[in-house]
Design a protein around this motif. Structure first.
Motif, short mmCIF file in Angstrom:
data_model
loop_
_atom_site.label_atom_id
_atom_site.label_comp_id
_atom_site.label_asym_id
_atom_site.label_seq_id
_atom_site.Cartn_x
_atom_site.Cartn_y
_atom_site.Cartn_z
N VAL A 198 39.08 48.14 38.42
CA VAL A 198 40.04 47.98 37.32
C VAL A 198 41.43 48.45 37.74
CG1 VAL A 198 40.67 48.87 35.04
CG2 VAL A 198 38.34 48.06 35.47
N GLU A 199 41.50 49.57 38.43
CA GLU A 199 42.80 50.08 38.88
C GLU A 199 43.49 49.08 39.79
OE1 GLU A 199 44.55 54.29 40.59
OE2 GLU A 199 42.67 53.56 41.42
N SER A 200 42.73 48.47 40.72
CA SER A 200 43.31 47.47 41.62
C SER A 200 43.84 46.27 40.83
CB SER A 200 42.26 47.00 42.63
OG SER A 200 41.85 48.06 43.47
N ALA A 201 43.07 45.84 39.83
CA ALA A 201 43.48 44.71 39.01
C ALA A 201 44.75 45.03 38.22
CB ALA A 201 42.35 44.31 38.07
N MET A 202 44.82 46.23 37.65
CA MET A 202 46.00 46.62 36.86
C MET A 202 47.24 46.71 37.73
SD MET A 202 44.22 49.52 34.42
CE MET A 202 45.75 50.01 33.60
#
Length: 327
Positions: A198-202
């Protein structure tokens, strides 16, 4: 069925569990029916969530109740855009429960916490009479930190729908293990922490809405997102990532893989212009290799499947999860 996360549970939640004023607090709590509550704290926001775990069997291919207890709570925080920071753990244990089994569970929780980058900081233990409980129940609560929370009601016409991996793995794994089907390693649970993904996507682009398709599966999650956002979502059947083994098992058991729980997946609604960048970022993560763009958001209010033979059908909210006690 009231505990299975589908339409029956939603009715119970609305008519009984949240009708009192202090169960529905001031714009930060249950009234949003999101994966967690957002509590403003200075310039930051604290994300707070809790979950209880009653999975049977306690151990299954790819995971166990301890791993689910940690990942389930950490993933609820991640769905709000929150980095998991600290968890609590309360265990209710049946008299006579094997200490060696308990240690396996706690060891598994520790490994999952390593992946999450969080710690258990407080807890409680109760032991009840033999026969009054099916082994063990674990409750975990968690807090995370986020500057700008992500909600599940932020879908906008023009958005693209991304799913971070294959659908139906956990639910089909648990039911086949429970019923004694020996499928070797063909079906494994997907239980995993999703914060890194999720962090990478954000960091790659603009995410308007997120939800993890746990109880009630993908069908429940995408309907809830569409309904809360007041939009129509159109799903491309041929692009849905479902393992062949899961399809085969679901046909054998008469279960729709879209209706059963996942424990390490994310459904996202993202800005169209950022979709390919976000997809690439997810695919670079070890838990996102099977990620795919599976649909789009339009004007309207429903969830429609564009079938592989050129037709259309509604994806309905399941009445309940067809596989009980999966998490």
């Amino acid at each position: 069925m009231h505990g299975a996360g589908g339409a029956v549970f939603s009715d119970l939640l609305g008519k009984t569990l949240t009708k009192y004023k202090n169960n529905n607090a001031g714009g930060i709590g249950l009234e949003s029916l999101d994966d967690g509550a957002v509590v403003p704290f200075g310039e930051q926001n604290i994300v707070f969530t809790t979950d209880s775990h009653v999975v049977r069997p306690l151990f299954f291919p790819g995971g166990d109740i301890g791993r689910i207890a940690v990942c389930g709570t950490a993933n609820d925080l991640a769905m709000m855009g929150g980095k998991p920071v600290a968890l609590s753990c309360a265990m209710i244990i049946e008299e006579g429960f094997d200490i060696d089994v308990l240690e396996r569970i706690v060891s598994s929780m520790d490994s999952a916490l390593d992946e999450c980058g969080a710690s258990i900081v407080t807890g409680d233990t109760k032991v009840v009479e033999k026969g009054s409980l099916d082994g063990i129940i674990i409750n975990t609560a968690g807090i995370g930190a986020v500057k700008k929370p992500v909600r599940d009601n932020g879908l906008k016409p023009g958005d693209v729908i991304i799913v971070s991996g294959t659908i139906g793995d956990h639910g089909l794994c648990v039911i086949t293990a429970r019923e004694g089907f020996d499928l070797g390693e063909q079906i494994k649970s997907d239980v995993a922490p999703t914060w890194g993904l999720v962090e990478s996507a954000m960091n790659a682009g603009e995410i308007h809405a997120m939800k993890d398709p746990t109880r009630g599966g993908f069908s429940n999650a995408i309907n809830e997102m569409a309904d809360k956002s007041g939009v129509q979502v159109r799903i491309y059947e041929e692009d849905l990532p479902i393992r062949r083994s899961v399809k085969s098992a679901s046909e054998l058991l008469g279960i729709n893989p879209l209706d059963v729980a996942n424990e390490g997946k994310v459904v996202m609604g993202v800005a169209k212009d950022d979709a390919e960048k976000i997809l690439a970022a997810i695919k670079r993560h070890k838990y996102g290799k099977d990620a795919a763009i599976i649909g789009r958001v339009t004007e309207g209010k429903s969830v429609i499947m564009e079938t592989s033979i050129g037709g259309e059908r509604f994806i309905e909210t399941p009445v309940g999860d067809p596989v009980p006690r999966v998490c």
